[in-house]
Design an enzyme around this catalytic site. Structure first.
Site, PDB file in Angstrom:
ATOM      1  N   LYS A 208       0.844  -1.206   0.000  1.00 41.94           N
ATOM      2  CA  LYS A 208       0.000   0.000   0.000  1.00 41.94           C
ATOM      3  C   LYS A 208       0.874   1.249   0.000  1.00 41.94           C
ATOM      4  O   LYS A 208       0.664   2.169  -0.760  1.00 41.94           O
ATOM      5  CB  LYS A 208      -0.896  -0.038   1.238  1.00 41.94           C
ATOM      6  CG  LYS A 208      -1.944   1.028   1.304  1.00 41.94           C
ATOM      7  CD  LYS A 208      -2.899   0.759   2.447  1.00 41.94           C
ATOM      8  CE  LYS A 208      -3.782   1.964   2.713  1.00 41.94           C
ATOM      9  NZ  LYS A 208      -4.695   1.765   3.832  1.00 41.94           N
ATOM     10  N   GLU A 214      10.490  -4.952   4.290  1.00 42.09           N
ATOM     11  CA  GLU A 214      10.479  -6.367   3.901  1.00 42.09           C
ATOM     12  C   GLU A 214      10.159  -6.522   2.415  1.00 42.09           C
ATOM     13  O   GLU A 214      10.865  -7.203   1.667  1.00 42.09           O
ATOM     14  CB  GLU A 214       9.416  -7.140   4.712  1.00 42.09           C
ATOM     15  CG  GLU A 214       9.729  -7.329   6.174  1.00 42.09           C
ATOM     16  CD  GLU A 214       9.260  -6.163   7.042  1.00 42.09           C
ATOM     17  OE1 GLU A 214       8.994  -5.068   6.503  1.00 42.09           O
ATOM     18  OE2 GLU A 214       9.190  -6.352   8.269  1.00 42.09           O
ATOM     19  N   GLY A 268      -4.969  -2.241   5.140  1.00 41.59           N
ATOM     20  CA  GLY A 268      -4.187  -3.372   4.635  1.00 41.59           C
ATOM     21  C   GLY A 268      -4.815  -4.718   4.941  1.00 41.59           C
ATOM     22  O   GLY A 268      -4.992  -5.563   4.052  1.00 41.59           O
ATOM     23  N   ARG A 269      -5.208  -4.937   6.191  1.00 43.82           N
ATOM     24  CA  ARG A 269      -5.732  -6.254   6.588  1.00 43.82           C
ATOM     25  C   ARG A 269      -7.147  -6.513   6.075  1.00 43.82           C
ATOM     26  O   ARG A 269      -7.702  -7.581   6.303  1.00 43.82           O
ATOM     27  CB  ARG A 269      -5.655  -6.413   8.108  1.00 43.82           C
ATOM     28  CG  ARG A 269      -6.371  -5.337   8.905  1.00 43.82           C
ATOM     29  CD  ARG A 269      -5.946  -5.378  10.367  1.00 43.82           C
ATOM     30  NE  ARG A 269      -6.445  -4.263  11.147  1.00 43.82           N
ATOM     31  CZ  ARG A 269      -5.871  -3.073  11.227  1.00 43.82           C
ATOM     32  NH1 ARG A 269      -4.802  -2.809  10.529  1.00 43.82           N
ATOM     33  NH2 ARG A 269      -6.377  -2.128  11.996  1.00 43.82           N
ATOM     34  N   GLU A 354      -4.863  -7.090  15.305  1.00 41.68           N
ATOM     35  CA  GLU A 354      -4.340  -5.781  14.900  1.00 41.68           C
ATOM     36  C   GLU A 354      -5.450  -4.727  15.013  1.00 41.68           C
ATOM     37  O   GLU A 354      -5.195  -3.571  15.320  1.00 41.68           O
ATOM     38  CB  GLU A 354      -3.803  -5.852  13.461  1.00 41.68           C
ATOM     39  CG  GLU A 354      -2.944  -4.653  13.079  1.00 41.68           C
ATOM     40  CD  GLU A 354      -2.223  -4.840  11.745  1.00 41.68           C
ATOM     41  OE1 GLU A 354      -1.758  -5.965  11.455  1.00 41.68           O
ATOM     42  OE2 GLU A 354      -2.144  -3.868  10.996  1.00 41.68           O
ATOM     43  N   HIS A 385      -5.474 -33.783  17.855  1.00 40.35           N
ATOM     44  CA  HIS A 385      -4.337 -34.612  18.272  1.00 40.35           C
ATOM     45  C   HIS A 385      -3.232 -33.765  18.876  1.00 40.35           C
ATOM     46  O   HIS A 385      -2.119 -34.239  19.064  1.00 40.35           O
ATOM     47  CB  HIS A 385      -3.792 -35.386  17.072  1.00 40.35           C
ATOM     48  CG  HIS A 385      -4.773 -36.379  16.555  1.00 40.35           C
ATOM     49  ND1 HIS A 385      -4.755 -37.708  16.915  1.00 40.35           N
ATOM     50  CD2 HIS A 385      -5.851 -36.221  15.745  1.00 40.35           C
ATOM     51  CE1 HIS A 385      -5.762 -38.333  16.325  1.00 40.35           C
ATOM     52  NE2 HIS A 385      -6.436 -37.452  15.612  1.00 40.35           N
ATOM     53  N   LYS A 513       7.972  -0.821  12.218  1.00 37.88           N
ATOM     54  CA  LYS A 513       8.587  -0.408  10.953  1.00 37.88           C
ATOM     55  C   LYS A 513       9.706   0.605  11.199  1.00 37.88           C
ATOM     56  O   LYS A 513      10.709   0.626  10.506  1.00 37.88           O
ATOM     57  CB  LYS A 513       7.532   0.202  10.020  1.00 37.88           C
ATOM     58  CG  LYS A 513       6.492  -0.810   9.543  1.00 37.88           C
ATOM     59  CD  LYS A 513       5.601  -0.227   8.453  1.00 37.88           C
ATOM     60  CE  LYS A 513       4.494  -1.182   8.071  1.00 37.88           C
ATOM     61  NZ  LYS A 513       3.662  -0.758   6.958  1.00 37.88           N
TER      62      LYS A 513
HETATM   63  C1  G6Q Z   1      -2.507  -3.972   7.919  1.00 44.20           C
HETATM   64  C2  G6Q Z   1      -1.289  -3.397   8.416  1.00 44.20           C
HETATM   65  C3  G6Q Z   1      -0.025  -4.063   7.964  1.00 44.20           C
HETATM   66  C4  G6Q Z   1       0.352  -3.748   6.515  1.00 44.20           C
HETATM   67  C5  G6Q Z   1       1.776  -4.205   6.256  1.00 44.20           C
HETATM   68  C6  G6Q Z   1       2.220  -3.974   4.845  1.00 44.20           C
HETATM   69  O1  G6Q Z   1      -3.610  -3.550   8.151  1.00 44.20           O
HETATM   70  O2  G6Q Z   1      -1.260  -2.046   8.227  1.00 44.20           O
HETATM   71  O3  G6Q Z   1      -0.066  -5.449   8.116  1.00 44.20           O
HETATM   72  O4  G6Q Z   1      -0.528  -4.348   5.635  1.00 44.20           O
HETATM   73  O5  G6Q Z   1       2.629  -3.551   7.155  1.00 44.20           O
HETATM   74  O6  G6Q Z   1       2.152  -2.640   4.509  1.00 44.20           O
HETATM   75  P1  G6Q Z   1       2.276  -2.163   3.006  1.00 44.20           P
HETATM   76  O7  G6Q Z   1       1.148  -2.762   2.233  1.00 44.20           O
HETATM   77  O8  G6Q Z   1       2.230  -0.669   3.031  1.00 44.20           O
HETATM   78  O9  G6Q Z   1       3.588  -2.687   2.508  1.00 44.20           O
END
Ligand code: G6Q
Length: 545
Positions: A208, A214, A268-269, A354, A385, A513
């Site tokens: 986003k 990462e 994002g989530r 989150e 199990h 981050k």
């Molecule tokens: C989700 C969070 C988090 C995010 C990641 C990746 O709601 O904000 O999990 O999706 O940190 O972020 P980017 O999509 O900006 O790389």
């Protein structure tokens, strides 16, 4: 308009729930089921979903008081505000509109007085065309070979949703093999690409912000690998990107035709429904992706328009509050009885923890009650199990969601009844337990001495009375999966509203981050600056020869 700020513990219903809790807390679920008169519906039927909430420590009064709580916290008003694009994510000054992404094509949803639906439709058409062109071989790699593999490069919300859905809908998969790279662990990315053919692999960078360490590290590692294996110009035919940050994408060298937009009002989530789901569309074909969106949209309508007493996400959210805030249950388990949903618990961990892992209320004051539940789980029967021991006989109360399907996907599947008999037997056993007299009777039928029986008896007794929700769905179709995920998203919303917290920001994640980059500078310069003594000594140990 923003959300109201109502402390739930100051409501009349909260006080009544407290007294009611004292009356009901020691009652047996099985007795409550037997006594249950007509009134509130303990079985909710909606489209392909049958949700049985009867195996809970509740009666009609509990449900009525929980509905009263929802009314006093003005849940209805909050639902209207969310769906109509009000700025309910106040700390980031944003609307929360993942529901708009899966809305009907002809509806009207405004952000800043502009109807956002035509723009979303345009993106969907682009996802459709891109998917069809890749799957048909019209769009090919730089050496004119048809794509065989696709790699999603993203993390958190840009990874967990797509990977969960791709895994869940494997039965419907296209002829592309899907892979996911998320961790900044270089071993992860190198392991994923080691057997891939660069000529036939498409990489989608999903971020986003397009600033996430990462994702950018993995994308750059792969870009360098591709350039080494093919050449620099191949990047434009092997990389696609999904982001709100168009400038950064341009700088990375991605072909503008392969760039898909995101909107800041989709968290994002909650973004798998948007272009973030490009890897889903490629994995199962666009029609299945659209069916996923349709299912979610149907659940949105159910959530928006059903009365609380027949509203599945509302009831599940309120039950979770009942256990979290009155029984003081700290965790909830999610147990899907299908291997396809093996990533659902991890996905829900992010979505739920989150969103509702907050300790400051909407007025900025510390909350004086428990919020976000800890979510965990794994597939049945594997978990039977493993950790079921603790759910059956441990000291902790762990409400569980059991998710099962009436029909299997493979026609030749002769084991489905076995799987589902475990599904039903477990919830029954968790509720009934095993009494001392029954254990005694069983042991007496064996050849044991009375002394042995007396010793063994306490270990074989199960107290029972462990609450469960049974979510029985017709079949694991893309549409039903969409509805299931949307059901949990709305459950999160309900709980966030009642707890008077902001569910759509994530300052804890943002902190992570920032922290790592400072430490990375020190590691790169081999110079440890001021930290606490523990961290200083760890860093020195890491940097020592
Ligand atoms: C989700 C969070 C988090 C995010 C990641 C990746 O709601 O904000 O999990 O999706 O940190 O972020 P980017 O999509 O900006 O790389």
């Amino acid at each position: 308009m923003t959300l109201k700020k109502i402390n739930p513990t100051t409501t009349n219903s909260w006080e009544k729930l407290n007294s009611h809790f004292d009356e009901i807390k020691n009652k047996k679920i099985v007795d409550l089921i037997d006594k249950r008169a007509n009134g509130n519906n303990f079985n909710l039927n909606w489209k392909g979903f049958h949700v049985d909430i009867s195996k809970n420590i509740i009666d009609n009064t509990t449900l009525n008081l929980l509905f009263e709580l929802a009314k006093e916290c003005d849940l209805k008003d909050a639902i209207t505000k969310q769906f109509s694009g009000n700025l309910i994510n106040e700390t980031e000054n944003r609307a929360v509109l993942h529901t708009a992404v899966r809305a009907k094509k002809d509806c009207k949803i405004e952000v800043d007085s502009i109807n956002i639906v035509p723009g979303l439709n345009k993106t969907k058409t682009r996802i459709k065309d891109f998917t069809n062109d890749i799957l048909s071989g019209k769009l090919r790699g730089s050496t004119n070979k048809v794509f065989t593999d696709v790699v999603n490069i993203g993390i958190g919300g840009s990874d967990l949703g797509p990977v969960m859905v791709v895994e869940a809908l494997k039965y419907y998969s296209s002829n592309l093999n899907s892979h996911f790279v998320s961790n900044v662990d270089g071993d992860h990315v190198l392991e994923v690409i080691k057997n891939l053919n660069p000529e036939t692999t498409l990489f989608i960078v999903v971020s986003k912000t397009f600033t996430t360490q990462e994702t950018l590290s993995n994308a750059n590692t792969i870009k360098n690998w591709l350039i080494k294996k093919l050449n620099k110009s191949s990047v434009s035919q092997h990389f696609a990107a999904v982001s709100t940050n168009q400038n950064a994408i341009h700088d990375f060298g991605i072909n503008p035709d392969y760039v898909f937009p995101m909107n800041d009002w989709v968290g994002g989530r909650f973004s798998l429904w948007s272009a973030v789901g490009l890897s889903i569309s490629l994995s199962v074909g666009y029609n299945n992706f659209e069916a996923l969106l349709d299912g979610a949209n149907e659940m949105d309508d159910h959530f928006k328009s059903s009365e609380f007493d027949s509203n599945i996400p509302v009831i599940l959210g309120l039950l979770s509050i009942w256990y979290n805030n009155f029984f003081k249950a700290e965790t909830e388990a999610v147990i899907p009885y299908t291997q396809y949903l093996n990533r659902l618990p991890a996905y829900l961990q992010q979505a739920i923890m989150e969103s509702n892992g907050k300790s400051v209320d909407r007025s900025g004051k510390p909350v004086c009650y428990q919020t976000g539940n800890i979510i965990w789980g794994d597939t049945g029967t594997n978990s039977q199990h493993a950790f079921f021991q603790l759910i059956h006989q441990g000291t902790k109360l762990i409400p569980c969601d059991f998710i099962g399907f009436k029909f299997p996907l493979h026609k030749e599947n002769k084991q489905h009844h076995k799987l589902m008999s475990n599904f039903f037997a477990q919830t029954e056993a968790l509720m009934l337990g095993k009494s001392e007299s029954l254990v005694d009777k069983e042991l007496k039928n064996s050849k044991m001495t009375q002394k042995q029986i007396n010793f063994l008896k306490p270990f074989k007794v199960f107290k029972g009375n462990k609450p469960t929700n049974t979510i029985l769905i017709d079949k694991l179709t893309p549409k039903n999966l969409g509805a299931l995920i949307s059901m949990y998203e709305h459950k999160i919303f309900v709980q966030g509203i009642i707890w008077n917290i902001f569910s759509y920001d994530q300052w804890g994640v943002e902190l992570g981050k920032q922290l790592a980059s400072k430490v990375l500078d020190e590691i790169n310069q081999n110079k440890v600056s001021k930290h606490d003594r523990s961290t200083t000594s760890l860093l020195k140990k890491y940097l020592s020869d």
